[in-house]
Enzyme design. Structure first.
Site, PDB file in Angstrom:
ATOM      1  N   ASP A  21       2.878  -5.490  -1.012  1.00 28.28           N
ATOM      2  CA  ASP A  21       2.966  -4.254  -0.643  1.00 28.28           C
ATOM      3  C   ASP A  21       2.347  -3.185  -1.515  1.00 28.28           C
ATOM      4  O   ASP A  21       1.993  -3.569  -2.480  1.00 28.28           O
ATOM      5  CB  ASP A  21       4.631  -3.799  -0.750  1.00 28.28           C
ATOM      6  CG  ASP A  21       5.180  -2.562   0.124  1.00 28.28           C
ATOM      7  OD1 ASP A  21       4.129  -2.298   0.779  1.00 28.28           O
ATOM      8  OD2 ASP A  21       6.046  -2.181  -0.296  1.00 28.28           O
ATOM      9  N   ASN A  69       5.777  -3.842  11.602  1.00 23.52           N
ATOM     10  CA  ASN A  69       4.578  -3.130  11.463  1.00 23.52           C
ATOM     11  C   ASN A  69       3.834  -2.586  12.593  1.00 23.52           C
ATOM     12  O   ASN A  69       2.765  -2.129  12.557  1.00 23.52           O
ATOM     13  CB  ASN A  69       3.467  -4.167  10.482  1.00 23.52           C
ATOM     14  CG  ASN A  69       3.960  -4.114   8.976  1.00 23.52           C
ATOM     15  OD1 ASN A  69       4.139  -5.010   8.452  1.00 23.52           O
ATOM     16  ND2 ASN A  69       4.568  -2.931   8.481  1.00 23.52           N
ATOM     17  N   TRP A  70       3.983  -3.073  13.706  1.00 20.61           N
ATOM     18  CA  TRP A  70       3.474  -2.496  15.103  1.00 20.61           C
ATOM     19  C   TRP A  70       3.481  -1.163  15.219  1.00 20.61           C
ATOM     20  O   TRP A  70       2.898  -0.535  15.882  1.00 20.61           O
ATOM     21  CB  TRP A  70       3.947  -3.436  16.117  1.00 20.61           C
ATOM     22  CG  TRP A  70       3.998  -4.732  16.455  1.00 20.61           C
ATOM     23  CD1 TRP A  70       4.986  -5.927  16.219  1.00 20.61           C
ATOM     24  CD2 TRP A  70       2.528  -5.549  16.544  1.00 20.61           C
ATOM     25  NE1 TRP A  70       4.231  -7.149  16.338  1.00 20.61           N
ATOM     26  CE2 TRP A  70       2.998  -6.774  16.623  1.00 20.61           C
ATOM     27  CE3 TRP A  70       1.246  -5.141  16.852  1.00 20.61           C
ATOM     28  CZ2 TRP A  70       1.928  -7.790  16.964  1.00 20.61           C
ATOM     29  CZ3 TRP A  70       0.494  -6.077  17.095  1.00 20.61           C
ATOM     30  CH2 TRP A  70       0.696  -7.440  17.026  1.00 20.61           C
ATOM     31  N   SER A 197      12.776  -5.884   3.461  1.00 21.61           N
ATOM     32  CA  SER A 197      12.070  -5.305   4.755  1.00 21.61           C
ATOM     33  C   SER A 197      12.136  -6.219   5.848  1.00 21.61           C
ATOM     34  O   SER A 197      11.235  -6.824   6.145  1.00 21.61           O
ATOM     35  CB  SER A 197      10.631  -4.849   4.424  1.00 21.61           C
ATOM     36  OG  SER A 197      10.635  -3.915   3.518  1.00 21.61           O
TER      37      SER A 197
HETATM   38  C1  IPE Z   1       6.767  -5.208   4.185  1.00 21.74           C
HETATM   39  O1  IPE Z   1       5.946  -4.466   3.774  1.00 21.74           O
HETATM   40  C2  IPE Z   1       6.111  -5.938   5.278  1.00 21.74           C
HETATM   41  C3  IPE Z   1       4.982  -6.825   4.779  1.00 21.74           C
HETATM   42  C4  IPE Z   1       4.522  -6.714   3.365  1.00 21.74           C
HETATM   43  C5  IPE Z   1       4.079  -7.590   5.630  1.00 21.74           C
HETATM   44  P1  IPE Z   1       6.263  -2.831   4.504  1.00 21.74           P
HETATM   45  O2  IPE Z   1       5.437  -1.723   3.711  1.00 21.74           O
HETATM   46  O3  IPE Z   1       5.897  -2.676   5.836  1.00 21.74           O
HETATM   47  O4  IPE Z   1       7.829  -2.389   4.443  1.00 21.74           O
HETATM   48  P2  IPE Z   1       8.434  -0.913   4.233  1.00 21.74           P
HETATM   49  O5  IPE Z   1       8.394  -0.416   5.422  1.00 21.74           O
HETATM   50  O6  IPE Z   1       8.167  -0.181   2.997  1.00 21.74           O
HETATM   51  O7  IPE Z   1      10.118  -1.386   4.238  1.00 21.74           O
HETATM   52  C1  IPE Z   2       1.052  -3.768   2.270  1.00 24.11           C
HETATM   53  O1  IPE Z   2       0.766  -2.599   2.216  1.00 24.11           O
HETATM   54  C2  IPE Z   2       0.422  -4.394   3.826  1.00 24.11           C
HETATM   55  C3  IPE Z   2       1.339  -4.491   4.998  1.00 24.11           C
HETATM   56  C4  IPE Z   2       2.558  -4.146   5.058  1.00 24.11           C
HETATM   57  C5  IPE Z   2       0.574  -5.097   5.988  1.00 24.11           C
HETATM   58  P1  IPE Z   2       1.206  -1.284   2.604  1.00 24.11           P
HETATM   59  O2  IPE Z   2       0.339  -0.959   3.839  1.00 24.11           O
HETATM   60  O3  IPE Z   2       2.709  -1.493   3.380  1.00 24.11           O
HETATM   61  O4  IPE Z   2       1.088  -0.205   1.716  1.00 24.11           O
HETATM   62  P2  IPE Z   2       2.035   0.893   1.636  1.00 24.11           P
HETATM   63  O5  IPE Z   2       3.194   0.554   1.136  1.00 24.11           O
HETATM   64  O6  IPE Z   2       1.908   1.951   2.401  1.00 24.11           O
HETATM   65  O7  IPE Z   2       1.218   1.637   0.095  1.00 24.11           O
HETATM   66 MG    MG Z   3       4.550  -0.855   2.441  1.00 28.97          MG
END
Ligand code: IPE
Ligand code: IPE
Ligand code: MG
Length: 246
Positions: A21, A69-70, A197
């Site tokens: 993350d 994430n979609w 998450s």
């Molecule tokens: C969790 O990260 C999912 C992945 C690392 C694939 P997110 O960035 O999507 O989680 P939330 O939305 O902050 O909980």
């Molecule tokens: C993790 O980084 C990658 C995925 C969830 C696919 P993020 O894209 O969630 O980065 P932040 O949390 O918005 O900084």
């Molecule tokens: Mg994130």
């Protein structure tokens, strides 16, 4: 002593899960678009995969794309899906060199065709490797996993092949997407967030959690070593008293 040498190789977590993350915030902090963070994260994936394989960790799961994430902007989802295609191709050498077997968990049937094809190629091309299992969690969520497991168990019961009174934890374990792997013993989350998450819900029942303030694109081998060292300093009691463990 270097961090790596302080690790007790006989007490490694058999399965490490990583919630990667902080890509977006890391990029935005430098005035760059979020996808720049995703691209930079490939280096962190390589470092972590290599470090785990070199140490002798059996399974490494990377939470790469959640079912939630979609909901991100279409452009970002598209970039992530394309990045998967490019990364599986570019990292094949690292996987083969380290005898790593690529696996995937999650509802991969919903991924774009090019991503599914790249994944199928990566899995087939490493199928005979006998070293570390590298498990990509793609379109994965803990609730999805439990739901599909329950659906299968219920199907067996409805067909008369399973007596519902005999359903136990091991029957559920056998229907989860992780059935071939031990439960994660260490779950790492980067970027200072303290939540699961929707990652491994059932499987994390007795996992140790390690939260790193480091944004994922900056995560490197020493950060992984620090997490393992922290894990090795903990007393895992599994419900018992400290005295019972000695
Ligand atoms: C969790 O990260 C999912 C992945 C690392 C694939 P997110 O960035 O999507 O989680 P939330 O939305 O902050 O909980
Ligand atoms: C993790 O980084 C990658 C995925 C969830 C696919 P993020 O894209 O969630 O980065 P932040 O949390 O918005 O900084
Ligand atoms: Mg994130």
């Amino acid at each position: 002593m270097e961090l790596e040498n302080q690790i007790d190789k006989s007490r490694l977590p058999r399965h490490i899960g990583v919630i990667m993350d902080g890509n977006g915030r890391w990029a935005q902090g430098q005035g760059k678009p979020r996808v720049f963070g995703h691209h930079s994260a490939v280096e962190s994936v390589r470092a972590t995969v290599e470090a785990c394989a070199e140490l002798g960790v059996s399974c490494l799961s990377l939470y790469a794309f959640s079912t939630e994430n979609w909901s991100r902007p279409e452009m970002e989802v598209g970039a992530l899906m394309q990045l998967l295609v490019d990364t599986i191709g570019s990292e094949m050498e690292t996987l083969l060199k380290n005898n790593i077997r690529l696996r995937a968990i999650g509802d991969t049937s919903q991924l774009p065709e090019a991503t599914r094809d790249a994944l199928a190629f990566g899995i087939a091309n490493t199928a005979t490797n006998e070293g570390m299992e590298l498990i990509l969690a793609l379109n994965y969520s803990g609730k999805w996993d439990l739901t599909q497991a329950i659906r299968q168990v219920a199907g067996e019961a409805a067909a008369g092949r399973l007596d519902p009174t005999t359903i136990n934890e091991s029957i559920i374990d056998q229907q989860l997407s992780t059935r071939e792997f031990p439960d994660p013993e260490l779950i790492i989350r980067t970027s200072g967030e303290h939540r699961l998450s929707n990652f491994f819900l059932w499987q994390a029942a007795y996992a140790e959690f390690y939260f790193s303030p480091v944004f994922w694109p900056e995560f490197r081998k020493p950060d992984l070593y620090a997490a393992i060292l922290d894990f090795q300093q903990r007393e895992r009691r599994f419900g018992k008293t400290s005295e019972q463990l000695t």
